[in-house]
Design a protein around this motif. Structure first.
Motif, PDB file in Angstrom:
ATOM      1  N   HIS A  33    -129.128 -21.622  29.360  1.00 45.71           N
ATOM      2  CA  HIS A  33    -129.003 -23.187  28.979  1.00 45.71           C
ATOM      3  C   HIS A  33    -127.505 -23.072  28.023  1.00 45.71           C
ATOM      4  CE1 HIS A  33    -131.376 -20.841  25.629  1.00 45.71           C
ATOM      5  NE2 HIS A  33    -130.066 -20.881  25.358  1.00 45.71           N
ATOM      6  N   THR A  34    -127.205 -24.355  27.806  1.00 43.00           N
ATOM      7  CA  THR A  34    -126.029 -24.541  26.827  1.00 43.00           C
ATOM      8  C   THR A  34    -126.410 -24.014  25.456  1.00 43.00           C
ATOM      9  OG1 THR A  34    -125.668 -26.445  28.149  1.00 43.00           O
ATOM     10  CG2 THR A  34    -124.315 -26.133  26.149  1.00 43.00           C
ATOM     11  N   PRO A  35    -125.593 -23.172  24.867  1.00 44.09           N
ATOM     12  CA  PRO A  35    -125.982 -22.770  23.514  1.00 44.09           C
ATOM     13  C   PRO A  35    -126.087 -23.787  22.467  1.00 44.09           C
ATOM     14  CG  PRO A  35    -124.477 -21.276  24.508  1.00 44.09           C
ATOM     15  CD  PRO A  35    -124.555 -22.472  25.372  1.00 44.09           C
ATOM     16  N   ALA A  36    -127.219 -23.890  21.763  1.00 45.48           N
ATOM     17  CA  ALA A  36    -127.274 -24.967  20.529  1.00 45.48           C
ATOM     18  C   ALA A  36    -127.694 -24.179  19.446  1.00 45.48           C
ATOM     19  CB  ALA A  36    -128.184 -26.003  21.080  1.00 45.48           C
ATOM     20  N   ASN A  37    -128.774 -24.571  18.725  1.00 42.39           N
ATOM     21  CA  ASN A  37    -129.282 -23.844  17.644  1.00 42.39           C
ATOM     22  C   ASN A  37    -130.329 -22.768  18.145  1.00 42.39           C
ATOM     23  OD1 ASN A  37    -128.194 -25.572  15.452  1.00 42.39           O
ATOM     24  ND2 ASN A  37    -129.700 -27.067  15.962  1.00 42.39           N
ATOM     25  N   ALA A  38    -130.099 -21.744  17.368  1.00 44.31           N
ATOM     26  CA  ALA A  38    -130.981 -20.766  17.432  1.00 44.31           C
ATOM     27  C   ALA A  38    -131.668 -20.063  16.278  1.00 44.31           C
ATOM     28  CB  ALA A  38    -130.184 -19.498  17.970  1.00 44.31           C
ATOM     29  N   VAL A  39    -133.090 -20.190  16.237  1.00 45.55           N
ATOM     30  CA  VAL A  39    -133.934 -19.765  15.030  1.00 45.55           C
ATOM     31  C   VAL A  39    -134.125 -18.397  15.384  1.00 45.55           C
ATOM     32  CG1 VAL A  39    -135.906 -21.021  15.514  1.00 45.55           C
ATOM     33  CG2 VAL A  39    -135.436 -20.035  13.304  1.00 45.55           C
ATOM     34  N   ILE A  40    -133.902 -17.325  14.597  1.00 46.49           N
ATOM     35  CA  ILE A  40    -134.257 -15.994  14.555  1.00 46.49           C
ATOM     36  C   ILE A  40    -135.752 -16.106  13.915  1.00 46.49           C
ATOM     37  CG2 ILE A  40    -133.813 -13.549  14.445  1.00 46.49           C
ATOM     38  CD1 ILE A  40    -130.805 -14.019  14.629  1.00 46.49           C
ATOM     39  N   ILE A  41    -137.003 -15.451  14.452  1.00 47.05           N
ATOM     40  CA  ILE A  41    -137.933 -15.164  13.696  1.00 47.05           C
ATOM     41  C   ILE A  41    -138.308 -13.720  13.813  1.00 47.05           C
ATOM     42  CG2 ILE A  41    -140.195 -15.546  13.125  1.00 47.05           C
ATOM     43  CD1 ILE A  41    -140.007 -18.328  14.709  1.00 47.05           C
ATOM     44  N   TYR A  63    -123.867 -19.995  19.579  1.00 47.10           N
ATOM     45  CA  TYR A  63    -125.106 -20.688  18.998  1.00 47.10           C
ATOM     46  C   TYR A  63    -125.045 -20.796  17.469  1.00 47.10           C
ATOM     47  CZ  TYR A  63    -128.107 -19.191  23.177  1.00 47.10           C
ATOM     48  OH  TYR A  63    -128.564 -18.970  24.209  1.00 47.10           O
ATOM     49  N   THR A  64    -125.713 -21.911  16.839  1.00 45.92           N
ATOM     50  CA  THR A  64    -125.659 -22.093  15.415  1.00 45.92           C
ATOM     51  C   THR A  64    -126.755 -21.213  14.894  1.00 45.92           C
ATOM     52  OG1 THR A  64    -124.561 -24.225  15.313  1.00 45.92           O
ATOM     53  CG2 THR A  64    -125.983 -23.514  13.633  1.00 45.92           C
ATOM     54  N   VAL A  65    -126.847 -20.137  14.072  1.00 43.57           N
ATOM     55  CA  VAL A  65    -128.148 -19.381  13.913  1.00 43.57           C
ATOM     56  C   VAL A  65    -128.841 -19.505  12.629  1.00 43.57           C
ATOM     57  CG1 VAL A  65    -128.837 -16.871  13.714  1.00 43.57           C
ATOM     58  CG2 VAL A  65    -126.943 -17.711  15.179  1.00 43.57           C
ATOM     59  N   PHE A  66    -130.024 -19.944  12.566  1.00 42.20           N
ATOM     60  CA  PHE A  66    -130.876 -19.883  11.538  1.00 42.20           C
ATOM     61  C   PHE A  66    -131.881 -18.628  11.632  1.00 42.20           C
ATOM     62  CE2 PHE A  66    -129.831 -24.303  12.670  1.00 42.20           C
ATOM     63  CZ  PHE A  66    -129.367 -24.572  11.339  1.00 42.20           C
ATOM     64  N   LYS A  67    -132.401 -18.257  10.367  1.00 44.89           N
ATOM     65  CA  LYS A  67    -133.191 -17.025  10.459  1.00 44.89           C
ATOM     66  C   LYS A  67    -134.321 -17.016   9.281  1.00 44.89           C
ATOM     67  CE  LYS A  67    -132.368 -13.494   8.179  1.00 44.89           C
ATOM     68  NZ  LYS A  67    -131.591 -12.163   7.675  1.00 44.89           N
ATOM     69  N   GLU A  91    -137.135 -28.155   8.898  1.00 50.47           N
ATOM     70  CA  GLU A  91    -136.132 -28.424   7.859  1.00 50.47           C
ATOM     71  C   GLU A  91    -134.835 -28.182   8.566  1.00 50.47           C
ATOM     72  OE1 GLU A  91    -137.494 -25.986   4.764  1.00 50.47           O
ATOM     73  OE2 GLU A  91    -138.830 -27.252   4.369  1.00 50.47           O
ATOM     74  N   CYS A  92    -134.462 -27.046   9.550  1.00 54.18           N
ATOM     75  CA  CYS A  92    -133.222 -26.699  10.154  1.00 54.18           C
ATOM     76  C   CYS A  92    -133.006 -27.869  11.067  1.00 54.18           C
ATOM     77  CB  CYS A  92    -133.388 -25.268  11.022  1.00 54.18           C
ATOM     78  SG  CYS A  92    -133.796 -24.101   9.803  1.00 54.18           S
ATOM     79  N   ARG A  93    -133.840 -28.950  11.258  1.00 55.60           N
ATOM     80  CA  ARG A  93    -133.572 -30.256  12.306  1.00 55.60           C
ATOM     81  C   ARG A  93    -133.576 -29.462  13.695  1.00 55.60           C
ATOM     82  NH1 ARG A  93    -134.895 -32.570   8.424  1.00 55.60           N
ATOM     83  NH2 ARG A  93    -133.936 -34.004   7.086  1.00 55.60           N
TER      84      ARG A  93
END
Ligand code: NAD
Ligand code: GLY
Length: 353
Positions: A33-41, A63-67, A91-93
């Motif tokens: 896919h086209t990289p967008a937001n990534a959330v690492i759990i 990717y924009t990364v959240f964790k 919250e990370c939208r």
């Protein structure tokens, strides 16, 4: 790199198995896919070891990364943690264009998988197993879950990942006991489908890529013919009916893999006593459990365990399907009245392995 194509009815995806794959995770995922937001759990232990490498790889791919990191251990497979992670994602939208990266063992995989299934009714999911148990079993096949006080995995969904990336280098930091817990599930595959796995396990060299690949192939074959666990897939539960009871009774102090080892010992002992199973199975199991320092007995009583067996989600009315070993490489499903399940438990608990 070994690639196993998994193609159950709901989704087709690849399992990639090799050393050094964490650094390539962004590149591999961005092909989907086209990289967008990534959330690492992840969990608190794996976070310190591997989250940075994954973050860098994802960022390099765009990717924009959240964790978010949950506490390590089975206790995190609960409703409160699930809601906290979902809140974090909101919250990370995040949107449906975004992807969950489940970085960790089976606990993280089950929790993050369910989170991905529930958030906005389903977003992308990449499983990155870091335990042997997760590599050979929980990261593949789409079972996701959390526990309730009354029972294990009682809330869950079937939700297949889009990709599984198994970097075998990550297994090098596993404590020996966790490696052994993964071996319990590997032993399971030997009993249900391929006795040649026993030779691998008893040889001096543990070829991680080869063993993981063979286990994933077996799991793929089983889940592709029964994705929703109504028949053949239940074979993957060899040792689990009594194992889950032990795990739950111990308040999850006894880890899943060790509990499955005990469960396999109980059911195999009972099956041999009932004349249903080639006694060679007991010898093989005894050797393998000893080799990998896995337990084969429990101090919980028949009453305690049976009470917990009754909460098994595979119980339908007064019947429960037991997975009974017949000979190395073959187990059968036996749908039995609950009283007969108790007899198996009784025979399994009686005497040493
Ligand atoms: P786990 O996820 O708790 O991991 C075990 C421990 O190892 C944890 O403390 C973790 O922090 C640590 N760890 C993980 N990776 C590490 C690494 N590379 N180096 C050092 N430490 C590391 O347990 P598990 O055995 O991986 O998984 C057990 C869970 O999996 C159970 O909840 C079980 O129900 C579930 N499960 C699910 C499926 C499925 O099909 N969904 C199948 C089998 C088991
Ligand atoms: N681990 C059991 C299953 O995936 O069905």
């Amino acid at each position: 790199m070994n690639t196993v194509l998994v193609n159950p009815p709901s989704k087709v995806y690849e399992v990639k198995i090799d050393s050094g794959l964490l650094a390539k995770a962004g590149e591999l995922a961005s092909k989907l896919h086209t990289p967008a937001n990534a959330v690492i759990i992840t969990d608190s232990t794996v976070d310190k070891l591997y989250a940075e490498a994954l973050t860098k790889s994802l960022q390099a791919a765009g990717y924009t990364v959240f964790k978010t990191a949950v506490a390590a251990g089975e206790q995190s497979k609960n409703a409160e943690t699930l809601i906290n992670v979902l809140d974090f994602m909101a919250e990370c939208r995040l949107t449906r264009a975004d992807t969950v990266f489940a970085l960790g063992g089976g606990v993280v995989g089950d929790l993050a998988g369910l989170t991905a299934a529930l958030f906005m009714r389903g977003i992308g999911l990449v499983q990155i197993p870091t335990t042997l148990l997760a590599a050979v079993d929980s990261s593949v096949g789409g079972k996701t879950a959390i526990d309730l006080k009354t029972g294990k995995n009682l809330i869950g969904a079937f939700y297949q990942p889009d990709l599984v990336i198994c970097d075998t280098d990550t297994l090098s930091t596993l404590p020996q006991s966790e490696f052994s817990n993964g071996c319990a599930e590997v032993i399971k595959y030997g009993f249900i489908r391929d006795a040649s796995i026993f030779d691998h396990l008893l040889s001096d060299r543990f070829d991680k890529e080869a063993i993981i690949t063979r286990c994933v192939e077996i799991k793929r074959d089983v889940i592709c013919s029964d994705e929703r666990d109504t028949g053949e897939r239940q074979l993957l539960n060899f040792g689990h009916t009594f194992g889950h009871a032990v795990e739950q009774r111990s308040n999850f102090i006894i880890p899943h893999g060790s509990a499955v080892a005990i469960g396999m010992a109980l059911i195999t002992k009972a099956a041999v006593k009932k004349g249903l199973c080639d006694p060679i199975c007991l010898e093989i199991l005894k050797n393998l459990l000893a080799r990998y320092n896995l337990p084969s007995s429990t101090s919980f009583s028949e009453d305690e365990l049976f009470d917990t067996v009754l909460t098994d989600k595979k119980r339908l009315s007064d019947k429960l399907t037991l997975i009974v070993p017949r000979k190395p490489g073959q187990c059968d499903l036996m749908k039995l009245p609950i009283a007969e399940v108790r007899e198996f438990l009784h025979l399994g608990l009686e005497g040493a392995l």
